[in-house]
Every structure is written in C-alpha cells, then in structure tokens.
Design an enzyme around this catalytic site. Structure first.
Site, PDB file in Angstrom:
ATOM      1  N   THR A  80      30.364  43.286  24.274  1.00 27.85           N
ATOM      2  CA  THR A  80      29.005  42.798  24.464  1.00 27.85           C
ATOM      3  C   THR A  80      28.534  41.980  23.261  1.00 27.85           C
ATOM      4  OG1 THR A  80      28.430  45.076  23.907  1.00 27.85           O
ATOM      5  CG2 THR A  80      28.030  44.385  26.163  1.00 27.85           C
ATOM      6  N   LYS A 101      23.305  53.469  12.400  1.00 21.44           N
ATOM      7  CA  LYS A 101      24.519  53.349  11.606  1.00 21.44           C
ATOM      8  C   LYS A 101      24.220  52.429  10.407  1.00 21.44           C
ATOM      9  CE  LYS A 101      26.929  53.462  16.032  1.00 21.44           C
ATOM     10  NZ  LYS A 101      27.710  52.719  17.038  1.00 21.44           N
ATOM     11  N   SER A 159      26.509  54.894  20.770  1.00 24.69           N
ATOM     12  CA  SER A 159      26.175  53.481  20.621  1.00 24.69           C
ATOM     13  C   SER A 159      24.762  53.325  20.081  1.00 24.69           C
ATOM     14  CB  SER A 159      26.276  52.791  21.985  1.00 24.69           C
ATOM     15  OG  SER A 159      25.699  51.502  21.935  1.00 24.69           O
ATOM     16  N   ALA A 160      24.543  52.250  19.327  1.00 26.93           N
ATOM     17  CA  ALA A 160      23.203  51.936  18.837  1.00 26.93           C
ATOM     18  C   ALA A 160      22.380  51.226  19.910  1.00 26.93           C
ATOM     19  CB  ALA A 160      23.310  51.055  17.599  1.00 26.93           C
ATOM     20  N   SER A 161      23.021  50.920  21.044  1.00 26.62           N
ATOM     21  CA  SER A 161      22.341  50.116  22.061  1.00 26.62           C
ATOM     22  C   SER A 161      21.513  50.953  23.032  1.00 26.62           C
ATOM     23  CB  SER A 161      23.364  49.312  22.857  1.00 26.62           C
ATOM     24  OG  SER A 161      22.698  48.642  23.913  1.00 26.62           O
ATOM     25  N   LYS A 180      26.652  43.669  13.916  1.00 36.16           N
ATOM     26  CA  LYS A 180      27.421  44.566  14.793  1.00 36.16           C
ATOM     27  C   LYS A 180      27.117  46.021  14.449  1.00 36.16           C
ATOM     28  CE  LYS A 180      31.107  41.512  16.226  1.00 36.16           C
ATOM     29  NZ  LYS A 180      32.538  41.220  16.198  1.00 36.16           N
ATOM     30  N   GLY A 181      26.739  46.781  15.445  1.00 37.58           N
ATOM     31  CA  GLY A 181      26.429  48.189  15.240  1.00 37.58           C
ATOM     32  C   GLY A 181      25.019  48.439  14.725  1.00 37.58           C
ATOM     33  N   GLU A 208      35.423  53.117  16.338  1.00 35.29           N
ATOM     34  CA  GLU A 208      34.453  52.085  15.980  1.00 35.29           C
ATOM     35  C   GLU A 208      35.112  50.756  15.648  1.00 35.29           C
ATOM     36  OE1 GLU A 208      31.534  50.905  15.259  1.00 35.29           O
ATOM     37  OE2 GLU A 208      30.199  52.564  15.764  1.00 35.29           O
ATOM     38  N   ASP A 209      34.378  49.669  15.870  1.00 35.05           N
ATOM     39  CA  ASP A 209      34.878  48.346  15.474  1.00 35.05           C
ATOM     40  C   ASP A 209      34.108  47.796  14.278  1.00 35.05           C
ATOM     41  OD1 ASP A 209      32.499  47.967  17.021  1.00 35.05           O
ATOM     42  OD2 ASP A 209      32.995  45.835  17.043  1.00 35.05           O
ATOM     43  N   ASN A 220      20.725  49.846  25.760  1.00 34.50           N
ATOM     44  CA  ASN A 220      21.235  49.447  27.076  1.00 34.50           C
ATOM     45  C   ASN A 220      22.596  50.077  27.378  1.00 34.50           C
ATOM     46  OD1 ASN A 220      19.104  47.410  27.673  1.00 34.50           O
ATOM     47  ND2 ASN A 220      19.935  46.450  25.836  1.00 34.50           N
ATOM     48  N   ASP A 270      32.214  54.215  20.230  1.00 34.58           N
ATOM     49  CA  ASP A 270      31.243  53.137  20.112  1.00 34.58           C
ATOM     50  C   ASP A 270      31.356  52.324  21.407  1.00 34.58           C
ATOM     51  OD1 ASP A 270      29.516  51.198  18.906  1.00 34.58           O
ATOM     52  OD2 ASP A 270      31.291  49.989  18.446  1.00 34.58           O
ATOM     53  N   LEU A 271      30.340  51.543  21.728  1.00 29.39           N
ATOM     54  CA  LEU A 271      30.396  50.748  22.968  1.00 29.39           C
ATOM     55  C   LEU A 271      30.824  49.303  22.681  1.00 29.39           C
ATOM     56  CD1 LEU A 271      29.763  50.525  26.050  1.00 29.39           C
ATOM     57  CD2 LEU A 271      27.466  49.825  25.395  1.00 29.39           C
ATOM     58  N   ASP A 272      29.934  48.605  22.019  1.00 29.18           N
ATOM     59  CA  ASP A 272      30.163  47.187  21.780  1.00 29.18           C
ATOM     60  C   ASP A 272      31.342  46.974  20.831  1.00 29.18           C
ATOM     61  OD1 ASP A 272      29.939  44.474  21.311  1.00 29.18           O
ATOM     62  OD2 ASP A 272      28.388  44.736  19.804  1.00 29.18           O
TER      63      ASP A 272
HETATM   64  P1  B16 Z   1      20.284  46.947  22.042  1.00 28.10           P
HETATM   65  P2  B16 Z   1      27.141  49.434  19.436  1.00 28.10           P
HETATM   66  C1  B16 Z   1      25.090  47.746  19.045  1.00 28.10           C
HETATM   67  O1  B16 Z   1      26.029  48.360  19.903  1.00 28.10           O
HETATM   68  C2  B16 Z   1      25.463  46.282  18.886  1.00 28.10           C
HETATM   69  O2  B16 Z   1      26.686  46.167  18.179  1.00 28.10           O
HETATM   70  C3  B16 Z   1      24.390  45.566  18.108  1.00 28.10           C
HETATM   71  O3  B16 Z   1      24.713  44.199  17.970  1.00 28.10           O
HETATM   72  C4  B16 Z   1      23.048  45.724  18.837  1.00 28.10           C
HETATM   73  O4  B16 Z   1      22.005  45.086  18.133  1.00 28.10           O
HETATM   74  C5  B16 Z   1      22.748  47.221  18.979  1.00 28.10           C
HETATM   75  O5  B16 Z   1      23.809  47.847  19.681  1.00 28.10           O
HETATM   76  C6  B16 Z   1      21.439  47.498  19.710  1.00 28.10           C
HETATM   77  O6  B16 Z   1      21.544  47.053  21.035  1.00 28.10           O
HETATM   78  O7  B16 Z   1      19.453  45.785  21.629  1.00 28.10           O
HETATM   79  O8  B16 Z   1      20.960  46.772  23.383  1.00 28.10           O
HETATM   80  O9  B16 Z   1      19.515  48.253  21.958  1.00 28.10           O
HETATM   81  O10 B16 Z   1      28.220  48.666  18.710  1.00 28.10           O
HETATM   82  O11 B16 Z   1      26.486  50.480  18.564  1.00 28.10           O
HETATM   83  O12 B16 Z   1      27.608  49.979  20.758  1.00 28.10           O
HETATM   84 MG    MG Z   2      30.506  48.259  17.871  1.00 25.84          MG
END
Ligand code: B16
Ligand code: MG
Length: 219
Positions: A16, A146, A115-117, A44-45, A170-171, A119, A8-10
């Site tokens: 982040t 997730k 990661s769900a992000s 988160k996630g 994962e956190d 970015n 996982d990233l964040d």
């Molecule tokens: P974005 P992860 C998740 O990252 C974050 O925990 C979550 O707070 C955020 O809304 C999601 O990514 C989407 O991020 O807006 O940058 O696409 O924990 O899955 O690495």
């Molecule tokens: Mg996370």
C-alpha cells in the site's frame, strides 16, 4: 517454537506504500510542499497525523496552522487513499505471504496484525485474508506509534502471549525498532541498509519461509 506472529501490513502483506505516497503527493501539491519518493521512505510505518506533521515541516511557512485545518488535510489525504485502494484484490497479496499465513495457522501459531493504518481491517477484507487473523490492532486506540513498541505489545497482550514468544515481521526500520523494544524477535523484509536492526532479514516476502523463521528464532 514461537507462539505468535505479528505482521505489519504495508510492505509486508501488500504494497500500500505506493498508494500512501500518491495520496500524500496529491495533498502536498495542494499545500505547496515538494515531496518525493525518497522522503516518502521516512513515512513508512508512521501514522497519519505524524506523517502530516513531517510533510508540513518541509515548508516551515505552512507548518503552523490550527489543529482543525490539520485534521481537514489528514481527512483529505485519507479520501485520496481510499479512492486508490478501492480496487485492491487478493492479487495484491505480496508473494509468499498467504503460504506463510497458512503454514503458521496450521502449526498452531497465533496471528495478529500490527499496523499503524486505520484502514488495516478494510485492506485485509479486500485481500480476503481476514480469516487468518486472531487479532487486528486498532491503530486508533494505540497512543504511541512505531518505533514505540505499543502496537506490538497490544497485539501480544490481546493474544495472551508473552513478548519473548512473539515474532514481528516488518519492512520499516521504525517497525523493527518497535518489535525489538517490545522484546520480540524481529524479522525484516527489505535491504540490509534500511534494516540494520533486524534479528533475521530477507530481501523480499517470497523468501519468508515458516521453517526458516522458526529455525532462526530458536538459534
Ligand atoms: P492510515 P503499516 C502504515 O502502515 C503506513 O506504512 C504509513 O505510510 C501510513 O501513514 C500509516 O500506516 C497510517 O495509515 O492513514 O491508513 O491510517 O506499515 O504500519 O501497516
Ligand atoms: Mg510497513
């Protein structure tokens, strides 16, 4: 030993979460929603649009609006977020993570980012960690976020590794549930109360040791 680690990233590689929180808080104020750190834990996630839905539910009067308006708000949050993460450097890598990535790579374990992000690739570039990763899941192509296992199964499929040969790190509880649902070994980073389902749990990233993870996986 396992054949792949999926990170996982964040909250695992870098923190982040605080920037996501600040970016959402700015937006929540604009739409007249009261939003605090405790509520942020639930995000988160969770992906961007799903997070927005949950925030809007805090003020039912604002929860109903055209999709275009929701997309505008989500874009605004992302603009806030990008401004906040612009200054990210390798100093923002959480303790123990680069060591773990290096050891895993040297041991022939494949490495992916789940990661769900949207970015995520940009953040890895900023942290100068991209070279460790054999695959980065593109959150834009994942249909089910997730706790659905799709983020993690997508990574394993791309690496060509069986799910039972994968370790997910994962956190967030939603992330641990996703890993478990995929049939993978789940390492949780954080306190026991938030992570009741992890196969192996540590309090913080500096306790993540490659040999400990392998030992627990093989038990
Ligand atoms: P974005 P992860 C998740 O990252 C974050 O925990 C979550 O707070 C955020 O809304 C999601 O990514 C989407 O991020 O807006 O940058 O696409 O924990 O899955 O690495
Ligand atoms: Mg996370």
């Amino acid at each position: 030993q396992p054949k792949a680690f999926i990170f996982d990233l964040d909250g695992v590689i870098t923190d982040t979460a605080e920037f996501h929180f600040l970016a959402w808080k700015q937006l929540a104020e604009e739409v007249g929603v009261i939003f605090d750190r405790k509520f942020n834990e639930q995000l988160k996630g969770v992906g961007r649009m799903d997070s927005l839905e949950r925030i809007l539910q805090l003020n039912p009067e604002r929860a109903v609006m055209p999709l275009a308006e929701k997309e505008r708000l989500a874009a605004q949050k992302n603009a806030n977020y990008l401004e906040l993460i612009a200054k990210t450097t390798p100093a923002d890598i959480l303790p123990g993570i680069e060591e773990l990535l290096r050891t895993a790579q040297e041991s022939g374990v494949k490495i992916a980012l789940g990661s769900a992000s949207k970015n995520a690739a940009f953040v890895l570039e900023k942290l100068e960690l991209t070279h460790y990763f054999d695959y980065i899941v593109d959150a834009a192509t994942v249909k089910n976020g997730k706790p659905h296992p799709e983020t993690f199964t997508t990574a394993a499929d791309a690496l060509g590794v069986a799910y039972s040969d994968c370790v997910g790190i994962e956190d967030a509880d939603a992330g641990v549930t996703a890993i478990k649902s995929a049939g993978m070994f789940a390492v949780g980073v954080g306190d026991a109360q938030h992570l009741p389902h992890a196969d192996y749990r540590v309090d913080s990233t500096d306790e993540l040791e490659f040999t400990d993870i392998i030992r627990r996986y093989e038990e």
